[in-house]
Every structure is written in structure tokens, then in C-alpha cells.
Write a protein that holds these residues in place. Sequence first.
Motif, PDB file in Angstrom:
ATOM      1  N   PHE A  67      13.619   5.470  30.704  1.00 11.13           N
ATOM      2  CA  PHE A  67      13.579   7.095  31.172  1.00 11.13           C
ATOM      3  C   PHE A  67      12.276   7.396  30.722  1.00 11.13           C
ATOM      4  CE2 PHE A  67      14.867  11.802  31.019  1.00 11.13           C
ATOM      5  CZ  PHE A  67      14.440  11.959  32.237  1.00 11.13           C
ATOM      6  N   ILE A  68      11.282   7.728  31.537  1.00 20.53           N
ATOM      7  CA  ILE A  68      10.029   8.323  31.312  1.00 20.53           C
ATOM      8  C   ILE A  68       9.658   9.509  31.832  1.00 20.53           C
ATOM      9  CG2 ILE A  68       7.537   8.171  30.380  1.00 20.53           C
ATOM     10  CD1 ILE A  68       7.822   5.105  30.634  1.00 20.53           C
TER      11      ILE A  68
ATOM     12  N   LEU B 119       6.577   2.197  32.630  1.00 25.84           N
ATOM     13  CA  LEU B 119       5.268   2.386  31.950  1.00 25.84           C
ATOM     14  C   LEU B 119       4.240   2.581  33.134  1.00 25.84           C
ATOM     15  CD1 LEU B 119       5.448   0.881  28.477  1.00 25.84           C
ATOM     16  CD2 LEU B 119       5.406   3.291  28.774  1.00 25.84           C
TER      17      LEU B 119
ATOM     18  N   PHE C  41       9.265   8.513  25.898  1.00 26.98           N
ATOM     19  CA  PHE C  41       9.958   7.097  26.413  1.00 26.98           C
ATOM     20  C   PHE C  41      11.401   7.108  25.975  1.00 26.98           C
ATOM     21  CE2 PHE C  41      11.289   3.010  26.309  1.00 26.98           C
ATOM     22  CZ  PHE C  41      10.642   2.164  27.307  1.00 26.98           C
TER      23      PHE C  41
ATOM     24  N   ILE D 182       1.123   6.101  25.109  1.00 20.37           N
ATOM     25  CA  ILE D 182       2.540   5.955  25.074  1.00 20.37           C
ATOM     26  C   ILE D 182       2.841   4.381  25.565  1.00 20.37           C
ATOM     27  CG2 ILE D 182       2.912   6.599  27.341  1.00 20.37           C
ATOM     28  CD1 ILE D 182       5.499   7.354  24.620  1.00 20.37           C
ATOM     29  N   ASP D 183       1.959   3.860  26.129  1.00 22.28           N
ATOM     30  CA  ASP D 183       2.046   2.529  26.395  1.00 22.28           C
ATOM     31  C   ASP D 183       1.845   1.591  25.509  1.00 22.28           C
ATOM     32  OD1 ASP D 183       1.587  -0.208  27.885  1.00 22.28           O
ATOM     33  OD2 ASP D 183       1.279   0.827  29.895  1.00 22.28           O
TER      34      ASP D 183
ATOM     35  N   VAL E 106       4.637   1.985  22.559  1.00 21.22           N
ATOM     36  CA  VAL E 106       5.905   1.434  22.982  1.00 21.22           C
ATOM     37  C   VAL E 106       5.768  -0.103  23.103  1.00 21.22           C
ATOM     38  CG1 VAL E 106       7.507   1.179  25.029  1.00 21.22           C
ATOM     39  CG2 VAL E 106       6.645   3.238  24.332  1.00 21.22           C
ATOM     40  N   GLU E 107       4.581  -0.771  23.573  1.00 19.95           N
ATOM     41  CA  GLU E 107       4.438  -2.109  23.437  1.00 19.95           C
ATOM     42  C   GLU E 107       4.046  -2.531  21.968  1.00 19.95           C
ATOM     43  OE1 GLU E 107       4.876  -4.011  25.768  1.00 19.95           O
ATOM     44  OE2 GLU E 107       5.292  -2.738  27.342  1.00 19.95           O
TER      45      GLU E 107
ATOM     46  N   PHE F 265       5.369  -1.170  19.594  1.00 15.11           N
ATOM     47  CA  PHE F 265       6.707  -1.038  18.850  1.00 15.11           C
ATOM     48  C   PHE F 265       7.424  -2.172  19.129  1.00 15.11           C
ATOM     49  CE2 PHE F 265      11.206  -0.047  19.506  1.00 15.11           C
ATOM     50  CZ  PHE F 265      11.499   0.501  18.215  1.00 15.11           C
ATOM     51  N   LYS F 266       7.374  -2.695  20.282  1.00 16.01           N
ATOM     52  CA  LYS F 266       8.391  -3.945  20.800  1.00 16.01           C
ATOM     53  C   LYS F 266       7.808  -5.033  19.913  1.00 16.01           C
ATOM     54  CE  LYS F 266      11.608  -3.346  23.678  1.00 16.01           C
ATOM     55  NZ  LYS F 266      12.802  -3.701  23.467  1.00 16.01           N
ATOM     56  N   ALA F 267       6.565  -5.113  19.903  1.00 13.21           N
ATOM     57  CA  ALA F 267       6.137  -6.446  18.877  1.00 13.21           C
ATOM     58  C   ALA F 267       6.113  -6.499  17.664  1.00 13.21           C
ATOM     59  CB  ALA F 267       4.597  -6.691  19.608  1.00 13.21           C
TER      60      ALA F 267
ATOM     61  N   VAL G 288      11.522  -9.855  15.713  1.00  9.41           N
ATOM     62  CA  VAL G 288      12.222  -8.360  16.220  1.00  9.41           C
ATOM     63  C   VAL G 288      12.361  -8.250  17.688  1.00  9.41           C
ATOM     64  CG1 VAL G 288      10.859  -7.649  13.840  1.00  9.41           C
ATOM     65  CG2 VAL G 288       9.753  -7.554  16.240  1.00  9.41           C
TER      66      VAL G 288
END
Lengths: 144, 144, 73, 73
Positions: free
Chosen positions: A29-30, A101, B32, B104-105, B108-109, B111-113, C70
Amino acid sequence: MELHNGPLDANEIFGRWLDEDMQSNYGAFIPFVGIIRSEDGIDALSFDIYEPVLKKWFDEWQEKAVGRGAIVKMAHAIGDVPVHTSSYISAVFSPQRRVALELIDEFVEGFKANAPIWKYDVKDGKRIYAEDRSTPMDGAGLLS
Amino acid sequence: MELHNGPLDANEIFGRWLDEDMQSNYGAFIPFVGIIRSEDGIDALSFDIYEPVLKKWFDEWQEKAVGRGAIVKMAHAIGDVPVHTSSYISAVFSPQRRVALELIDEFVEGFKANAPIWKYDVKDGKRIYAEDRSTPMDGAGLLS
Amino acid sequence: MIRVEFLGPIGKAPIEMEASTLADVSAKLKEDTSLATWLDKCAVALNDTMVNDLATVLKDGDKVSILPPVCGG
Amino acid sequence: MIRVEFLGPIGKAPIEMEASTLADVSAKLKEDTSLATWLDKCAVALNDTMVNDLATVLKDGDKVSILPPVCGG
């Protein structure tokens, strides 16, 4: 899509939208929250909206979003919105992070270019059309 | 950066973050919100976090954001997070719309990695490492 | 002595060892068959800072953390 | 008769006219000097749907909206 007179209550809108679709099995949710910046001595911005065309614009976006498994939501203020309050919130719910996104970016940029909304600076009680920050809509110049 | 035991109270976090920086003259705020999807018969996801490295990762991002006139915020759950509740919220405040949408894109990406967080499916009371959805961090394989 | 910690799903207790570089740590961990499937996927932190060089010199009391793949969010 | 409405900052009262296509509307509006700076920047909606073709045929009671440059958000 919802229109409010004056500034948006961002907390109320965020909470309500989240409640509406927290159980719908979306993974992301953004919301995009637009806030009025204090600059050039303005007291507020003010907005005119042509709702019938905005509604059609929004419905077409909703169709596009649903085609990608997502949904969009939008709230905008009508009239005066003081600095440091919110005039605009749009949001995407999507199963996937990437779709969410990309869609929020396209939705916000599409909104800027083609939502039938006119912005005015409010300075010393006067309402001045923000012509230099405004963009002709797709198809502009047809009658010229 | 904040870590919470169990699911995040998205309303509380959104409202608090907005209060913190609504007056800071940013023009765009984009959170997000990650929500646990019900899939593959899971009851919840569960998370381990290595906080010292996460904190450094976050501080480096904050520096990047500040270099672009923006700031980032992040909240994550530790332990079990039931389906249809929130495990992760990150956010950007920026003067400009474009910087906010791009940041933000990337955030978030990124962060995921590279955020040191490990995810487990919770099924029938068992905690199963989500190996197939996990990504080796930058520099993986150094000791092999 | 340095201390090696295994994070997240590896599920292995910390171990202490003598090692003067990360290359020494690598050599010792490769002898441990329980780590065979992990080492090529794991990143490494030295005293909570990510590191990328096997020649990194270690001193007494250092903490080496082994970070498996992760998936936050 | 069709009705032409001027939205947002144009600040001009609606006008009614005879017109069988949008080309007729264009011809009539070009005679109005108060619109000289607006027409090349404005988009057009017919009965609240955006239109792009001067040959669009109009019928009695149609509403033509003139939309100046926008800036929502």
C-alpha cells in the motif's frame, strides 16, 4: 475518488483507506501525500476542480490499475489549503511491490499532467493563477 | 528507524511520522506499507533482524537522502506477523515530487536486497526459512 | 581469539578461533561440513561493518558475523 | 444551440452559440479577443469527455468545456 472542501485530514484518510483494503490480500500500500510548501510568501494554495472530467479520468486509471491486479484511490482538496497542510493524497494497493512502486509513480505523474484541477497562489488575500507551474492538457490547442 | 515486536500499527506510525515532519516544509510524503499476504497456506511470516548492521545500513541511506534534500524513515516487525497485518513501513519526505518518487523506489528495493532481515513462513506452528525468496547480500560468497 | 557468529536461519552457535585475517576464517569454516551449503551465499560483517576483502586483518576480540540471504519487508 | 463553458482561471461566463462541429466553435471563439491568449493552451471536453478532433459533430444541447493548463496536487 473523494473531494474535500479545504485541507485533507491525512490521518483519517490513510486509516480509512487502510481499513477498506487491509484484508483484501494486497501486499503493498503506497499513499502519496502532497503537502503545501511555504514558498514565495504564499499563505495558502487554492484549487478549482472540474469534477465530471476528473471522475472520468480517475475511472480510466482505476481500470488500468485493476488490469494490473491493483487499485488506486485519490482525495483532493477544493478551495484554500494553508501551507503545511495536505491538498492531495493518492494511493495504490497492489499484490506486488514492483507494480505498486511503478503504478504510484505513473498515477501521480499522470495526475499532474491531466487531472482537471487549477491551482492558485493565495497571497495577501489575493488568488493568483499559478500559470508558470501549470501544464496544458493532452490535446491542448485544438480550437486555436 | 524503529523495530517493533509483532505487527506494526500502521495508523499510529503514519500519524506520528506525519506529525514529526508536516511542518518541515516538505512537499511530498510517501510511505510504503508492506502487508502480509495470505498465500501457500501460511498463518504468518516471521522475521529475524540483525539490528547493528541494519542501523548502519539505514544511517547510510539517511545520508544519501539528506544529500538530495530528503529524509527517510523505517519501521519493521520482529517475530511473527499474521496475514493481513503490516510487517514493514518505510517512508520518504522530500521537497519535490520527483525526488520523493524515485527515492522511495530505490529505498524499498535497496532494503529488499541488503537489509539484514531473515524471513520465515509460519505454517502449522512451524517456522520455515523463506530460502527461495531470499537474496544473497552484496559481497556474498567472500568466505567460500 | 576472534568470535564468529552465524545469523538468522543458519542456526549454529557462535564459535571462537585464532585467525589473523578473514582468509584464515574462511579456511577454518570450510572444514565445517555443516556450513557447506551456506558459505557461498553468505556475506560477512566485521564488528558490524560489511566487509569484502579476504585480506582484512583481524585483532583479538573481533566479531565476525556470517549473514545468509535476506528477505525483509 | 450549444453551450460553451470556460473553466478555472479563464474567468469568462458561459456562452451559447449555433455550431454543427467543433470547427465552428473554434471559428467563433477566435473572434473573441479576450480568449486570444487562452485557445492555444486549452484542451476541450464535449459533454465531459475529452475530445481531439475538430470535425466532431455537435447536436442541440451539447456542452463544450474549455480547459486551461492544469496543476493539481
